[in-house]
Design a protein around this motif. Structure first.
Motif, PDB file in Angstrom:
ATOM      1  N   ALA A  92      -6.086  16.944  22.917  1.00 27.45           N
ATOM      2  CA  ALA A  92      -7.633  16.790  23.241  1.00 27.45           C
ATOM      3  C   ALA A  92      -7.985  15.212  22.636  1.00 27.45           C
ATOM      4  O   ALA A  92      -9.047  14.733  23.029  1.00 27.45           O
ATOM      5  N   VAL A  93      -7.182  14.574  21.314  1.00 25.96           N
ATOM      6  CA  VAL A  93      -7.681  13.892  20.723  1.00 25.96           C
ATOM      7  C   VAL A  93      -6.566  12.724  21.827  1.00 25.96           C
ATOM      8  O   VAL A  93      -7.412  12.044  22.548  1.00 25.96           O
ATOM      9  N   MET A  94      -5.563  12.954  22.634  1.00 24.94           N
ATOM     10  CA  MET A  94      -5.244  12.486  24.021  1.00 24.94           C
ATOM     11  C   MET A  94      -5.779  12.139  24.996  1.00 24.94           C
ATOM     12  O   MET A  94      -6.283  10.979  25.772  1.00 24.94           O
ATOM     13  N   ALA A  95      -7.161  13.280  25.277  1.00 25.31           N
ATOM     14  CA  ALA A  95      -7.417  13.796  26.395  1.00 25.31           C
ATOM     15  C   ALA A  95      -8.846  12.518  26.210  1.00 25.31           C
ATOM     16  O   ALA A  95      -9.317  11.640  26.988  1.00 25.31           O
ATOM     17  N   ALA A  96      -9.414  12.395  24.667  1.00 27.63           N
ATOM     18  CA  ALA A  96     -10.323  11.749  24.404  1.00 27.63           C
ATOM     19  C   ALA A  96      -9.936   9.938  24.649  1.00 27.63           C
ATOM     20  O   ALA A  96     -10.686   9.346  24.443  1.00 27.63           O
ATOM     21  N   LEU A  97      -8.684   9.376  24.066  1.00 28.15           N
ATOM     22  CA  LEU A  97      -8.441   8.436  23.908  1.00 28.15           C
ATOM     23  C   LEU A  97      -8.477   8.028  25.418  1.00 28.15           C
ATOM     24  O   LEU A  97      -8.559   6.892  26.285  1.00 28.15           O
ATOM     25  N   PHE A  98      -7.727   8.310  26.391  1.00 26.00           N
ATOM     26  CA  PHE A  98      -7.631   8.368  28.229  1.00 26.00           C
ATOM     27  C   PHE A  98      -9.087   7.839  27.892  1.00 26.00           C
ATOM     28  O   PHE A  98      -8.993   7.085  29.082  1.00 26.00           O
ATOM     29  N   LEU A  99      -9.986   9.457  28.130  1.00 27.24           N
ATOM     30  CA  LEU A  99     -10.781   9.009  28.771  1.00 27.24           C
ATOM     31  C   LEU A  99     -12.134   7.764  27.796  1.00 27.24           C
ATOM     32  O   LEU A  99     -12.654   7.314  28.917  1.00 27.24           O
ATOM     33  N   TYR A 100     -11.761   7.537  27.053  1.00 24.67           N
ATOM     34  CA  TYR A 100     -12.314   5.767  26.406  1.00 24.67           C
ATOM     35  C   TYR A 100     -11.774   4.985  27.054  1.00 24.67           C
ATOM     36  O   TYR A 100     -12.802   3.944  27.217  1.00 24.67           O
ATOM     37  N   VAL A 101     -10.722   4.613  26.695  1.00 20.82           N
ATOM     38  CA  VAL A 101      -9.220   3.403  28.097  1.00 20.82           C
ATOM     39  C   VAL A 101     -10.478   3.434  29.243  1.00 20.82           C
ATOM     40  O   VAL A 101     -10.934   2.175  29.588  1.00 20.82           O
ATOM     41  N   LEU A 102     -10.654   4.626  29.621  1.00 14.88           N
ATOM     42  CA  LEU A 102     -11.088   4.825  31.456  1.00 14.88           C
ATOM     43  C   LEU A 102     -12.195   4.272  31.622  1.00 14.88           C
ATOM     44  O   LEU A 102     -12.152   2.982  32.276  1.00 14.88           O
ATOM     45  N   ALA A 103     -13.026   5.174  30.604  1.00 12.76           N
ATOM     46  CA  ALA A 103     -14.263   4.239  30.949  1.00 12.76           C
ATOM     47  C   ALA A 103     -14.501   2.823  30.220  1.00 12.76           C
ATOM     48  O   ALA A 103     -15.649   2.065  30.989  1.00 12.76           O
ATOM     49  N   ARG A 104     -14.018   2.645  29.322  1.00 10.71           N
ATOM     50  CA  ARG A 104     -13.829   0.761  29.062  1.00 10.71           C
ATOM     51  C   ARG A 104     -13.671  -0.076  29.942  1.00 10.71           C
ATOM     52  O   ARG A 104     -14.015  -1.267  30.182  1.00 10.71           O
TER      53      ARG A 104
END
Length: 125
Positions: A92-104
């Motif tokens: 879940a942490v890796m998915a949230a980090l990926f989505l954060y970088v993708l959205a940024r």
């Protein structure tokens, strides 16, 4: 004994239905009370049935084996649940980090005086 097992199962169902992050500790109370009473109503008769099925000179061994089995099952359950939760948390942490970088979106690194190159014509003082 069946009543205790049903009450413990009902406690699990209550916890699954009403426990939430925002509910605080009081949201745990009804389910934990039901599970505790249910386990008390089911484990005592099961221990009595196990020990009374043997002759008196072997009842100590039966009680010890029952306790060891119960403790081993508890330890194994806690270990498996911990492994399951930690693997789920990591994903879940890796998915949230990926989505954060993708959205940024892609960003250029900022330049600071610490990583600024020296000008070619700079002279030492």
């Amino acid at each position: 004994m069946a009543t205790g097992i049903l009450l413990a199962g009902a406690g699990l169902a209550v916890m699954a239905a009403i426990v939430s992050v925002g509910g605080g500790y009081l949201s745990f109370l009804p389910g934990m009370l039901a599970m505790g009473i249910g386990m008390g109503l089911s484990m005592t008769p099961s221990t009595e049935a196990i020990t009374s099925a043997l002759p008196q000179e072997r009842q100590g061994v039966a009680s010890a084996l029952n306790d060891v089995t119960r403790e081993f099952g508890t330890a194994l359950g806690v270990a498996l649940l911990g492994a399951l939760l930690s693997s789920g948390t990591g994903a879940a942490v890796m998915a949230a980090l990926f989505l954060y970088v993708l959205a940024r979106g892609p960003r250029q690194p900022t330049r600071t005086p610490a990583n600024e190159p020296e000008p070619a014509n700079a002279t030492a003082p």
